[in-house]
Scaffold this motif. Structure first.
Motif, PDB file in Angstrom:
ATOM      1  N   LYS C 219       0.857  -0.962  -0.064  1.00  0.00           N
ATOM      2  CA  LYS C 219       0.088   0.080   0.018  1.00  0.00           C
ATOM      3  C   LYS C 219       0.880   1.380   0.035  1.00  0.00           C
ATOM      4  O   LYS C 219       0.735   2.383  -0.685  1.00  0.00           O
ATOM      5  N   GLU C 221       3.848   1.657  -1.121  1.00  0.00           N
ATOM      6  CA  GLU C 221       4.410   2.090  -2.424  1.00  0.00           C
ATOM      7  C   GLU C 221       3.272   2.611  -3.470  1.00  0.00           C
ATOM      8  O   GLU C 221       3.557   3.931  -4.304  1.00  0.00           O
ATOM      9  N   ARG C 222       2.008   2.071  -3.295  1.00  0.00           N
ATOM     10  CA  ARG C 222       1.012   2.678  -4.182  1.00  0.00           C
ATOM     11  C   ARG C 222       0.760   4.226  -3.972  1.00  0.00           C
ATOM     12  O   ARG C 222       0.362   4.963  -4.630  1.00  0.00           O
ATOM     13  N   ILE C 223       0.625   4.473  -2.554  1.00  0.00           N
ATOM     14  CA  ILE C 223       0.445   5.847  -2.016  1.00  0.00           C
ATOM     15  C   ILE C 223       1.644   6.797  -2.601  1.00  0.00           C
ATOM     16  O   ILE C 223       1.585   7.966  -3.069  1.00  0.00           O
TER      17      ILE C 223
ATOM     18  N   GLU D  44       4.572  -5.847   5.404  1.00  0.00           N
ATOM     19  CA  GLU D  44       3.138  -5.182   5.201  1.00  0.00           C
ATOM     20  C   GLU D  44       2.570  -6.208   4.160  1.00  0.00           C
ATOM     21  O   GLU D  44       3.128  -6.743   3.157  1.00  0.00           O
ATOM     22  N   ALA D  47      -1.299  -4.779  -0.489  1.00  0.00           N
ATOM     23  CA  ALA D  47      -2.287  -3.965  -0.578  1.00  0.00           C
ATOM     24  C   ALA D  47      -3.290  -4.398  -1.777  1.00  0.00           C
ATOM     25  O   ALA D  47      -2.761  -4.762  -2.677  1.00  0.00           O
TER      26      ALA D  47
END
Ligand code: NA
Ligand code: NA
Ligand code: NA
Lengths: 388, 75, 388, 75, 388, 75
Positions: C219, C221-223, D44, D47
């Motif tokens: 997540k 990296e995506r942000i 993590e 996502a």
């Protein structure tokens, strides 16, 4: 090669002023707070991106369009310019947001216990104390706020984003960016700002006080209330009619039960679209010339004072009411009078539970919470009438 | 005290006065309204705020008939 | 009887010029292609209807409003005039669409294999080769494209509707209609245009190459990716900031996870509303004066050349990369670098499966596919900077 | 060669140069960013793009409390 | 104290004229009818609130913005001013509503029995008879309607809100408020206005007539119909092209099956947003100067006459058709030709069931009902062509 | 009779004439269209108006691939 030089000469790096660089960092900070700290992300994320975009040198996102003599478009303006000019300068976007907030507001808890409206009135003292504070800062010689600016800074204490933006757009557009950012930031910080003040002003015993369950409120009362409020505004304070008129209209659409498709759209697609544009437009006001100065520092200092004073006067009002009334209220719910819907009500609930783990104050705090929205819209109306 | 500060004090007095006056009127109005509603109306089931309440009459009329048309007509 | 004559004299049939008749047929053709052939129906249907409406003589849908000396409205303008003037001339609608596309874009596959960005760069050669081609056509004496027009025609090769419309609105509005229609038509024709070129430039063995599964992308990296992209644009190519800024904003709303209600509205109600208006507004530019001429013919000829060259250079780049890198990629995915999201990636997948029925390339092709969007926005920025 | 054609060639060189330069920078930026994220953050879970992830914090705040109010208050 | 006097002097009560007071009551009456009587609440609720807001003295919701010499904004305008000027004066909102209505309309029943189109034609006689009636009233000396006003009053008989508002905005904006309120009120009163007329003009035996089930209608017919209608309008009556063009576009989006996401948004978010604004904007025209006069009284008198005559001629046409055709239709369905979609069709169904409890006429009445929409848009086009 | 009234009569005649003429043309057009569709097309299942008919091709393309990407890629 000539053209390559042009391109390089036009690059952001070559033209970035220190002020623009700083403002881009401010924008990124807001994005960070929105995402990582969940500071009012619905507004602070678009505001942050708007601030970044408007400070990219040469991107032209806030350029005004250029027209020829015959009125033809020579050079189109930038997106943020159009958004700001059409939606914020005119006051249209804050009013539409207010309509949406009205459609999301449940007046039930307030109708069940109308005297909590007094708490929403008391908490507005933060607004006016801060106004005085801003004028007092002038005496130091380091600041020079006009009365309009002081009033706009005070309205941060309304703890109500669209009200703050609307008043800033009408009275002091040059500090709109700083005021909006301060308002939303402190609304997000309510869980940090309020509890110490609440605990300082109340005894543990007071905080433990449980309140009796609220009576159910019928559909007719819910329908008649926004109409009555609108009529009272029309009679006594027309300058508050744009804000409270749209608010009551939204609430009436919600409660009347015959226009649910309009109410749904108002609470979803419409408010979301306007929120995106409002945020980008507010961000467009975060330019170094208007933001990086002592006045902004003062705005942030005064803003937190406004929240603190509003919290305190709300709690004190509740204690005062307990002295004269026999049906006691938990004084913590006075803190919800600043609005910051629904954060302040949640904070009240949390502090109440800390004192007494059976003490659920959320619903009781919703009354003063929405009362605070009305109270600060009234305060805004007085300012518009006095200064507009 | 500077003139500006005096104006500020005036605005504060006027503002807080108006806020309290208005909300006090609103309190009395609300109490009166609620008691009138309670007196002159049949006992009413406590309403749920917002959301869809009754189903039939809610739908947009055109959509309703369009749906009826679809159901009845083209199978 | 007099009035009857007037009515008959005002009827469409009595006034229809040959050009208008032809343009109505063009509009109906677009409607047909949209519905029966599913050629980018979301855009070509509104464009087709817009073209029909604007060419009805006497309907006044593209009339400008007439104001009196005191600024009062004497005669209201036509709906298509308002849409075009407010949304397309200003560049607002394409930028909002780009925000919506950003909110619909998944950068995951690209982040998992960032070197595929090079494929998105190589495929932009189609844009600039076509620009040169347009200028070359001038040498025949049959055409006379300005440099702005040539650049706008080249951008058809971006295979990206809103980018094409935005550049046309800024550089050469007089060919906007033809350029937009060409762009969307050829995007719909990608399954026909690309496969022969892909097969010509690759051996069966190359096409059979399976690629290893992409790593999952977190997540954070995506942000961070849209923020980084925005910062790089700000530093190096501010003229691309309107397009890529809105794109990154949309993508950030999608990925950040704290403003889902804004992201949902951006991907649905907002982009749909803007798409309807954008289509109608583009259609309003399909008038016989600006469309029925040699220049339009040239635009359609050059547009398909742009797609073909972009496809070829994308594939060749992939082959070049395989020469220097030890982790091999299937050269077919280079063809997805033209963008035409997601059609080009699907075509890659299909051609890959024809060569090897276990060779699922869809996800691998999504990387160059979205990279192509970035690449052509950069190319657009260069053009704006050079010519704007 | 006409002047226009020369300008076109110039634009092509500049354009392709910029596109490649920018995307190469972006590749290095992306690789650096991903490796930094990988190094400095706890492992993590991968996502899922877009869509709703966590439920609680997602809802609009006003709506949330309104819902709470409805549930708790008017039955 | 000075300022307190100012505030009191600016209060609504101190400035409320009798006319404003009366118009606020009118606004509240509309709100009451919308909520308690369910009179077209989607429009009458926003219209009522708009009427209240615009008549609050000093609220400034309909103030025009003030610009300085350099074009800078000195004082922003009121929300209702912006809504009215941008959306209603220009005709944009009614046209967008018409697009939405098109996307909600099912032409199936009409395509299954096309001769019912004649009923939709006959019912338009109400429009023109009322136009004559308005001019006749002039002869009394108490009224003085211009031809444009008379035509606008007649169009109330279209029983079609957006058509009425569009025509009023183009021909006689000064009576727009009264005309819109009359149109929507009488549409809500259709269940009271129509049945006596329907029963007067038909025998019990006629009302009992059952009609044979309609044939199913295929997808291609549904797609081709709006295109054919649009082409006929283009050829024969271009002045009806704005209304019917947007209507056909909406219907084509609905039926074509390839742009469902656009169709959904058109039927929901877009039409809801525009409805809210349209209502508020129409309400802003309900000021005492333009509303409280004999002309308005005449408009309400004539409006109900228009509905009554349209109902009668629709029924009589059906009876006439039965004389010459061998496939009999139930004459009640002629009453649905006035449009008032779908209220009139429901009324037909109810009256039919009263005569014969097996006589379900709803679907049969939907044909003339949507035909009435087309018919009155054609009538509107004639008026625009004659008077525009 | 006043001139205005005469104009009104004229407008009525013209208006009703146009409405009838147009709708009669539309009737014939509709009948012709329906019979042409019936003759030249394969027997077709009666369509349901509006709503979603076929599923696959309906979704927006970008959304479709995004969804595919999500499903296939990041689990
Ligand atoms: Na407040
Ligand atoms: Na591209
Ligand atoms: Na009608």
């Amino acid at each position: 090669m000539d053209k390559l030089h042009t391109l390089l000469a036009e690059s952001g790096l070559a033209n970035l002023s220190l002020g623009e660089f700083a403002m881009i960092l401010v924008g990124l900070l807001l994005v960070y707070l929105a995402i990582a700290k969940r500071f009012e992300p619905l507004l602070l994320l678009p505001i942050g991106i708007g601030a970044v975009l408007v400070n990219i040198p040469g991107a032209g996102l806030y350029d005004a369009p250029v027209y020829g003599d015959a009125g033809e478009l020579l050079s189109p303006g930038g997106l943020l310019y159009y958004i700001f000019t059409l939606g914020i300068d005119t006051g249209v976007f804050p009013l539409l947001i207010f309509m949406g907030v009205g459609a999301m507001t449940d007046f039930g808890p307030m109708l069940a216990n109308p005297k909590t409206l007094l708490l929403g009135a008391a908490a507005q003292f933060g607004i006016f104390a801060t106004l005085l504070g801003a004028l007092g800062l002038n005496e130091t010689g380091w600041f020079s706020y006009s009365l309009e600016q002081a009033a706009t800074i005070g309205i941060i204490g309304s703890a109500d984003g669209p009200t703050s933006i609307f008043i800033a757009s009408q009275l002091a557009p040059e500090i709109l960016g700083a005021v909006a950012v301060a308002a939303y930031s402190y609304m997000a910080l309510v869980p940090i700002i309020q509890p110490p003040i609440m605990k300082l002003l109340t005894s543990a015993k007071e905080r433990q006080l449980e309140m009796k369950q609220l009576r159910p409120v019928g559909k007719r009362e819910r329908i008649l209330f926004p109409l009555m409020l609108l009529m009272l505004v029309a009679m006594f304070l027309p300058s508050a009619a744009p804000l409270l008129g749209m608010f009551c209209f939204g609430n009436l659409m919600r409660e009347c039960g015959v226009v649910d498709r309009l109410s749904d759209t108002t609470q979803n697609a419409l408010i979301n679209i306007v929120t995106i544009f409002l945020g980008l437009g507010v961000g467009a006001k975060l330019n170094s010339g208007e933001f990086l100065n002592m006045e902004t520092l003062g705005i942030f200092l005064l803003g937190i004072v406004a929240f603190a004073i509003g919290t305190a006067t709300g709690v004190l009002m509740a204690k005062g009411m307990n002295m004269v009334s026999k049906s006691k209220i938990n004084p913590l719910i006075g803190a919800a009078g600043v609005s910051a819907v629904p954060m302040a009500a949640r904070v009240v609930n949390k502090v109440g539970l800390q004192a007494n783990n059976q003490n659920f104050l959320l619903m009781h705090a919703m009354g003063p919470n929405v009362a605070g929205v009305i109270g600060s819209a009234i305060a805004a109306g007085v300012m518009l009438s006095f200064l507009g | 005290m500077s003139e500006l500060l005096q104006e500020g004090l005036q605005l504060m007095a006027l503002g807080m006065g108006t806020v309290f006056a208005f909300l006090v009127i609103l309190i009395f109005g609300t109490i009166a309204m609620s008691s009138l509603v309670g007196r002159f109306s049949k006992p009413e089931v406590a309403a749920q705020s917002g959301g869809r309440r009754k189903s039939g009459a809610q739908m947009d009329q055109i959509a309703a008939v369009a749906a009826a048309a679809r159901a009845a007509h083209s199978r």
